[in-house]
Write a protein that holds these residues in place. Structure first.
Motif, PDB file in Angstrom:
ATOM      1  N   ALA A  25       6.940  -4.479  14.998  1.00 54.73           N
ATOM      2  CA  ALA A  25       5.697  -4.210  14.735  1.00 54.73           C
ATOM      3  C   ALA A  25       5.092  -5.799  14.715  1.00 54.73           C
ATOM      4  N   ARG A  26       6.088  -6.546  15.032  1.00 56.35           N
ATOM      5  CA  ARG A  26       5.692  -8.075  14.897  1.00 56.35           C
ATOM      6  C   ARG A  26       5.098  -8.272  13.528  1.00 56.35           C
ATOM      7  N   ASN A  27       5.999  -7.788  12.551  1.00 54.34           N
ATOM      8  CA  ASN A  27       5.891  -8.045  11.010  1.00 54.34           C
ATOM      9  C   ASN A  27       4.317  -7.696  10.699  1.00 54.34           C
ATOM     10  N   ALA A  28       3.555  -6.578  11.352  1.00 59.52           N
ATOM     11  CA  ALA A  28       2.421  -6.385  10.659  1.00 59.52           C
ATOM     12  C   ALA A  28       2.481  -5.818   9.457  1.00 59.52           C
ATOM     13  N   LEU A  29       1.418  -6.097   8.584  1.00 60.77           N
ATOM     14  CA  LEU A  29       1.442  -5.876   7.209  1.00 60.77           C
ATOM     15  C   LEU A  29       1.414  -4.455   6.807  1.00 60.77           C
ATOM     16  N   SER A  30       2.390  -3.826   6.275  1.00 61.54           N
ATOM     17  CA  SER A  30       2.316  -2.346   5.919  1.00 61.54           C
ATOM     18  C   SER A  30       2.266  -2.368   4.475  1.00 61.54           C
ATOM     19  N   LEU A  31       2.108  -0.774   3.889  1.00 61.79           N
ATOM     20  CA  LEU A  31       2.209  -0.772   2.403  1.00 61.79           C
ATOM     21  C   LEU A  31       3.303  -1.239   1.863  1.00 61.79           C
ATOM     22  N   PRO A  32       4.774  -1.085   2.591  1.00 67.68           N
ATOM     23  CA  PRO A  32       5.601  -1.431   1.781  1.00 67.68           C
ATOM     24  C   PRO A  32       6.083  -2.982   1.961  1.00 67.68           C
ATOM     25  N   MET A  33       5.487  -3.662   2.883  1.00 68.18           N
ATOM     26  CA  MET A  33       5.586  -4.954   2.684  1.00 68.18           C
ATOM     27  C   MET A  33       4.646  -5.775   1.912  1.00 68.18           C
ATOM     28  N   LEU A  34       3.475  -5.136   1.608  1.00 70.17           N
ATOM     29  CA  LEU A  34       2.399  -5.525   0.608  1.00 70.17           C
ATOM     30  C   LEU A  34       2.977  -5.413  -0.688  1.00 70.17           C
ATOM     31  N   VAL A  35       3.674  -4.370  -1.029  1.00 69.23           N
ATOM     32  CA  VAL A  35       4.000  -3.859  -2.231  1.00 69.23           C
ATOM     33  C   VAL A  35       5.381  -5.023  -2.587  1.00 69.23           C
ATOM     34  N   GLY A  36       6.208  -5.159  -1.440  1.00 68.32           N
ATOM     35  CA  GLY A  36       7.268  -6.267  -1.556  1.00 68.32           C
ATOM     36  C   GLY A  36       6.833  -7.530  -2.111  1.00 68.32           C
ATOM     37  N   LEU A  37       5.595  -8.016  -1.217  1.00 69.18           N
ATOM     38  CA  LEU A  37       5.154  -9.313  -1.353  1.00 69.18           C
ATOM     39  C   LEU A  37       4.609  -9.506  -2.807  1.00 69.18           C
ATOM     40  N   HIS A  38       3.921  -8.559  -3.231  1.00 67.49           N
ATOM     41  CA  HIS A  38       3.180  -8.572  -4.551  1.00 67.49           C
ATOM     42  C   HIS A  38       4.222  -8.816  -5.593  1.00 67.49           C
ATOM     43  N   ARG A  80      -6.807  12.012  -0.450  1.00 70.71           N
ATOM     44  CA  ARG A  80      -5.375  12.302  -0.461  1.00 70.71           C
ATOM     45  C   ARG A  80      -4.332  12.205  -1.257  1.00 70.71           C
ATOM     46  N   PRO A  81      -3.787  12.820  -2.012  1.00 72.94           N
ATOM     47  CA  PRO A  81      -2.855  12.579  -3.338  1.00 72.94           C
ATOM     48  C   PRO A  81      -1.968  11.503  -3.329  1.00 72.94           C
ATOM     49  N   ALA A  82      -1.771  10.433  -4.046  1.00 72.76           N
ATOM     50  CA  ALA A  82      -0.693   9.666  -4.042  1.00 72.76           C
ATOM     51  C   ALA A  82       0.517  10.198  -4.473  1.00 72.76           C
ATOM     52  N   ALA A  83       0.418  11.302  -5.295  1.00 71.37           N
ATOM     53  CA  ALA A  83       1.781  11.482  -6.032  1.00 71.37           C
ATOM     54  C   ALA A  83       2.837  11.662  -4.853  1.00 71.37           C
ATOM     55  N   GLY A  84       4.020  11.526  -5.076  1.00 72.53           N
ATOM     56  CA  GLY A  84       5.102  11.453  -4.268  1.00 72.53           C
ATOM     57  C   GLY A  84       5.432  10.302  -3.389  1.00 72.53           C
ATOM     58  N   ASP A  85       4.503   9.490  -3.231  1.00 70.01           N
ATOM     59  CA  ASP A  85       4.475   8.396  -2.176  1.00 70.01           C
ATOM     60  C   ASP A  85       4.517   7.013  -3.073  1.00 70.01           C
ATOM     61  N   PRO A  86       5.663   6.453  -3.488  1.00 72.29           N
ATOM     62  CA  PRO A  86       5.692   5.391  -4.641  1.00 72.29           C
ATOM     63  C   PRO A  86       4.689   4.172  -3.950  1.00 72.29           C
ATOM     64  N   TYR A  87       4.311   3.822  -2.822  1.00 72.59           N
ATOM     65  CA  TYR A  87       3.464   2.655  -2.428  1.00 72.59           C
ATOM     66  C   TYR A  87       2.184   3.217  -2.666  1.00 72.59           C
ATOM     67  N   ARG A  88       1.857   4.485  -2.248  1.00 71.44           N
ATOM     68  CA  ARG A  88       0.487   4.716  -2.392  1.00 71.44           C
ATOM     69  C   ARG A  88       0.163   4.940  -3.979  1.00 71.44           C
ATOM     70  N   GLU A  89       1.129   5.230  -4.658  1.00 73.25           N
ATOM     71  CA  GLU A  89       0.966   5.231  -6.226  1.00 73.25           C
ATOM     72  C   GLU A  89       0.640   3.980  -6.646  1.00 73.25           C
TER      73      GLU A  89
END
Length: 272
Positions: A25-38, A80-89
């Motif tokens: 995805a040409r390194n488009a910013l995703s939830l896992p990427m943003l959490v990793g950067l943080h 939408r519930p965040a439970a079960g998705d560590p990134y959304r949590e």
């Protein structure tokens, strides 16, 4: 070390290397990427053994911007519930997480060196503005495309860009939404160096080694003062410079640096 499926974290000596790793995805910013950067910025801040950070992208791209669908799915209160998705949590627990990850609401205390290959556009160019030193491959492309889509570059560009490059160039980039070559980005001061394609990371790591050889207390104080005086008058800035700088002369590292110079040997700094 942390990292996620879209953000690789590695050590190169005293340098922490963060790699945006979503090449399909040409390194488009995703939830896992943003959490990793943080988490990568936090690791660098907390670990005194880390003296510099290099930010780069995998697969011949730096970052093509924000994955808007992924970000919308992360916002709390969307039903939408965040439970079960560590990134959304993580996003639900800290609604400011994406701005910290993008360096809009966080400034690492260690120098951040960007190694850019390929596209560095939209959110990629906004993320770039949070870095301190910048190297680009000759085929790198920059630009803030938001206005072309009727959007606003809320990652900080309308504030930061006019402070980092001449106003007329900043406004042209912001208002036309056109792409910029690496050479043009270098000419207007958006990046410091242009190198042959495929060598930006090597040059960034070489620069990081130069930073790492210096006194860490001095490096961090110089970076902090350079940013903290930016909005001050000259008199206010000079006063703050003395306030920040003079205590460094009383440190053991300053004594070691002077002694090493006299003894014609590399200094051994101990952050003391």
């Amino acid at each position: 070390m942390g990292g996620t499926e879209h953000l690789t974290v590695e050590r190169a000596g005293a340098t922490l290397v963060l790699t945006l790793n979503r090449p399909e995805a040409r390194n488009a910013l995703s939830l896992p990427m943003l959490v990793g950067l943080h988490d990568g910025w936090a690791e660098a801040d907390e670990d005194d053994a880390i003296r510099s950070i290099v930010l780069t992208g995998a697969g011949g791209a730096f970052c093509s911007g924000m994955d808007l669908k992924a970000l919308a799915a992360a916002r709390p209160g969307d039903g939408r519930p965040a439970a079960g998705d560590p990134y959304r949590e993580r996003f639900a627990a800290d609604p400011d997480l994406h701005w910290k990850a993008m360096l809009r609401h966080h400034r690492p205390r260690k120098p951040v060196i960007a190694a850019v290959e390929g596209p560095c556009v939209a959110g990629g160019t906004e993320l770039l503005q949070g870095t301190d030193l910048r190297v680009a491959g000759e085929s790198a492309v920059f630009g803030l495309f938001e206005v072309r889509r009727g959007l606003f570059p809320v990652g900080g560009s309308t504030v930061r860009l006019t402070r980092q490059i001449p106003r007329t160039h900043a406004l042209e980039m912001l208002l036309t939404g056109r792409p910029y070559t690496a050479r043009e980005a270098e000419r207007i001061g958006l990046v410091g160096h242009v190198v042959p394609d495929g060598t930006a990371l090597d040059r960034a790591l070489e620069t990081a080694e130069l930073v790492n050889a210096n006194g860490p207390l001095a490096v961090e104080a110089v970076k902090a003062c350079a940013y903290d005086t930016a909005g001050l008058t000259e008199a206010e800035g000079l006063a703050l410079e003395l306030e920040r700088g003079m205590p460094l002369f009383r440190t053991a590292d300053a004594q070691e640096g002077t002694r090493a110079f006299a003894e014609k040997r590399p200094p051994v700094f101990r952050r003391a």
